[in-house]
Design a protein around this motif. Sequence first.
Motif, short mmCIF file in Angstrom:
data_model
loop_
_atom_site.label_atom_id
_atom_site.label_comp_id
_atom_site.label_asym_id
_atom_site.label_seq_id
_atom_site.Cartn_x
_atom_site.Cartn_y
_atom_site.Cartn_z
N THR A 94 -9.36 88.35 -63.90
CA THR A 94 -10.74 87.96 -64.22
C THR A 94 -10.88 86.46 -64.45
O THR A 94 -12.00 85.94 -64.38
N GLU A 97 -12.25 85.21 -61.37
CA GLU A 97 -13.56 85.78 -61.08
C GLU A 97 -14.63 85.13 -61.97
O GLU A 97 -15.81 85.18 -61.65
N SER A 98 -14.21 84.55 -63.08
CA SER A 98 -15.13 83.94 -64.05
C SER A 98 -14.63 82.55 -64.42
O SER A 98 -14.53 82.20 -65.60
N THR A 99 -14.33 81.75 -63.42
CA THR A 99 -13.73 80.44 -63.64
C THR A 99 -14.56 79.56 -64.57
O THR A 99 -14.02 78.89 -65.45
N ASP A 100 -15.88 79.54 -64.37
CA ASP A 100 -16.72 78.67 -65.21
C ASP A 100 -16.62 79.05 -66.68
O ASP A 100 -16.48 78.18 -67.54
N ASP A 101 -16.68 80.34 -66.98
CA ASP A 101 -16.58 80.80 -68.37
C ASP A 101 -15.19 80.48 -68.93
O ASP A 101 -15.07 79.99 -70.06
N PHE A 102 -14.16 80.75 -68.15
CA PHE A 102 -12.80 80.48 -68.58
C PHE A 102 -12.61 78.99 -68.91
O PHE A 102 -12.09 78.63 -69.96
N CYS A 140 -11.04 83.73 -75.78
CA CYS A 140 -10.47 83.65 -74.44
C CYS A 140 -9.43 84.74 -74.21
O CYS A 140 -9.45 85.42 -73.19
N GLU A 143 -10.54 88.34 -73.30
CA GLU A 143 -11.06 88.55 -71.95
C GLU A 143 -10.06 88.26 -70.84
O GLU A 143 -10.09 88.89 -69.79
N TYR A 144 -9.19 87.29 -71.07
CA TYR A 144 -8.42 86.75 -69.96
C TYR A 144 -6.90 86.86 -70.07
O TYR A 144 -6.18 86.37 -69.23
#
Length: 146
Positions: A94, A97-102, A140, A143-144
């Motif tokens: 993920t 898939e969610s680079t901006d949030d990461f 972080c 989620e990751y």
Amino acid sequence: MKIIKPIMAGAFIALATAAIAHTGVKDPNVKARMDGMSAIGQAVKTIGTMMKGETAFDGAAVDAALAEIENRAARIPERFEENVITPKSEARPTIWESTDDFNEKALTLETLAATRQGTVSGPDDLRPLMGEIGATCKSCHSEYRD
């Protein structure tokens, strides 16, 4: 804060198993990520041992730990540019898939560490600082990270 103990326990467990987890990692991307995260964990441990009274308060050491967190957090986005997961990697797909949030979460940690340098004047400031760091890391990791 009751959240501090689980966060500290998690950080210490992660540090204790990092050496084992990192053995045999051949991919340079994954190794660099693991080394960077371990350095952050070690810096958090430095602050945590002071908070728990295991080591004497040392404002310069707190600032050095925060500078290390800031430096390593700033490099998190570049460490995850390559979508590489190996059997020992703790990264979840993920992330890509969610680079901006990461990347925003990494920036939040970097900014927190930068803005808190020079603000910790005594042992009573450590618990709130650890709460902030812990909450940021948890946002972080939940989620990751596996």
